[in-house]
Design an enzyme around this catalytic site. Structure first.
Site, PDB file in Angstrom:
ATOM      1  N   SER A  38       4.691   2.412   7.976  1.00 16.16           N
ATOM      2  CA  SER A  38       4.363   1.295   7.101  1.00 16.16           C
ATOM      3  C   SER A  38       5.552   0.915   6.223  1.00 16.16           C
ATOM      4  CB  SER A  38       3.174   1.653   6.208  1.00 16.16           C
ATOM      5  OG  SER A  38       2.009   1.805   6.968  1.00 16.16           O
ATOM      6  N   HIS A  53       0.816  -1.223   0.000  1.00 17.66           N
ATOM      7  CA  HIS A  53       0.000   0.000   0.000  1.00 17.66           C
ATOM      8  C   HIS A  53       0.851   1.276   0.000  1.00 17.66           C
ATOM      9  CE1 HIS A  53       0.441  -0.134   4.524  1.00 17.66           C
ATOM     10  NE2 HIS A  53       0.466   1.184   4.358  1.00 17.66           N
ATOM     11  N   ASP A  71       0.100  -7.551   1.505  1.00 21.38           N
ATOM     12  CA  ASP A  71       0.582  -6.174   1.664  1.00 21.38           C
ATOM     13  C   ASP A  71       2.104  -6.094   1.604  1.00 21.38           C
ATOM     14  OD1 ASP A  71       0.230  -3.449   1.840  1.00 21.38           O
ATOM     15  OD2 ASP A  71       0.133  -3.415   4.037  1.00 21.38           O
TER      16      ASP A  71
END
Length: 388
Positions: free
Chosen positions: A232, A123, A153
């Protein structure tokens, strides 16, 4: 006679007094010596190293942690109102909204190979037209997205070092983790580069469904180390500075709960993603919930219940995906799956793991109740729809 007794008594008292004084001073001297010894032990300095284990761990891996900046051009649909000639003549072109808009984003990643291979989250780089990678020492490289997988992911980005030496993060083993182990999150949260937070491993093997992330298919490492937007793709380290996970998600409705992808999962997919291949994700195509005899009885007693279900422990099929293997095998809404390939199943995550291990184009013998009838259907797994 009396005088003699008096002198004897006086002599005894005198001897007793002298002995008492000697013992008293001797004991005082002994106690003083002991006190001196205790004082010397208490003053002995403790051998403390100048750096904590966190500083040592971050020094080992921190230089390999990178900031990833992305840019993407998004084309917007323009309301026909703005294309009306009257509107253009009256207001002029300056009031016409742009058809294209440039969107920027930021995340983290870490270098796992001296050739310039970087692991991050899908993402972070999905749909990016431009990727810029910045190292801790300030060096900047253009990044190329080699492969992404939304289901886990995970993504691989490559940079060209052009003869320069790159720092590499040491990878650990996520199968050896224990609840209570130290966890160190490194990344660039909310634009604050090179941020380090400390916590522990709260839980291991937390399924994506139970973590409240139903669109993913993996078991997470749960930690209370602070993970914020921008973290992230950054590494989660153990106390030795080895990467044990990839920070990926936070719960907006909770404090002190973050999730990371186990590094061993990333190891199995890294070469597939780096080569640009599609990651295999077998599926059968059912939406399901766990059910018990008590829940089934409560459902069946309800006159407004949309279906009657078998009063057994298993997995209730609440929806069959159109054109899926399950539909082709004629599974129906309301079926209760109790076993696959002779193995009992009571939890949806167990069924998902069986399907994952089976791979694509494998036939599964699914045992189920349809009402009071016990059936066995053959379901052939396929690649999950919409996965590129």
């Amino acid at each position: 006679m009396k005088l003699t007794k008096f002198l004897d008594s006086l002599a005894r008292y005198t001897i007793t007094l002298v002995l008492g004084v000697i013992l008293c001073f001797g004991g005082f001297h002994a106690l003083s010596s002991q006190a001196d010894t205790v004082g010397e032990v208490a003053q002995t300095p403790i051998n403390i190293t100048p750096d904590s284990f966190v500083a040592t761990a971050v020094a080992r891996t921190g230089p390999a942690v990178v900031r990833i900046d992305t840019e993407a051009v998004v084309t917007r649909q323009i309301d026909p109102f703005f294309d009306d000639p009257f509107f253009r003549d009256f207001f002029g072109q300056q009031f016409r909204p742009p058809r294209e808009q440039r969107i920027t984003g930021q995340g983290s990643g870490f270098i796992i190979d001296s050739t310039g291979i970087i692991l991050t989250n899908a993402h972070v780089v999905n749909s990016a037209d431009k990727v810029t990678v910045t190292l801790k020492d300030g060096r900047t490289f253009n990044g190329q997205v080699k492969g992404t997988d939304e289901i886990t992911d995970l993504a691989v980005v490559a940079i060209s070092p052009q003869g320069q030496t790159l720092p590499v993060a040491p990878l650990g083993d996520s199968t050896n983790l224990k609840v209570g182990d130290w966890a160190i999150a490194v990344g660039n949260p909310v634009g604050l580069d090179n941020t380090v937070t400390l916590g522990i491993i709260s839980t291991i093997g937390r399924s994506a469904a139970k973590a409240g992330i139903p669109d993913k298919r993996l078991d997470f490492i749960q930690t209370d180390a602070a993970i914020n937007p921008g973290n992230s793709g950054g590494p989660l380290l153990n106390s030795k500075g080895e990467v044990i996970g990839i920070n990926t998600a936070i719960r907006a409705d909770a404090m002190g709960i973050g999730f990371a992808i186990p590094i061993n999962k990333a190891k199995t997919l890294e070469k597939i993603l780096a080569s640009g291949q599609k990651v295999p994700h077998p599926y059968i195509g059912v939406q399901m919930i766990n059910i018990t005899p008590e829940i089934a009885k409560e459902n069946n007693r309800n006159p407004n219940s949309p279906m009657m279900v078998a009063e057994v422990e298993g997995i209730l099929v609440v929806q069959v995906v159109p054109n899926s293997p399950a539909e082709k095998a004629r599974l129906r809404r309301g079926d209760v799956i109790i076993g696959v390939n002779g193995q009992p199943v009571k939890d949806g995550s167990d069924l998902q793991k069986i399907v994952e291990r089976a791979g694509i184009n494998s036939t599964l013998k699914v045992k189920l109740y349809r009402g009071d009838r016990l059936l066995e259907l053959n379901v052939k797994t396929e690649q999950m729809q919409g996965v590129s």
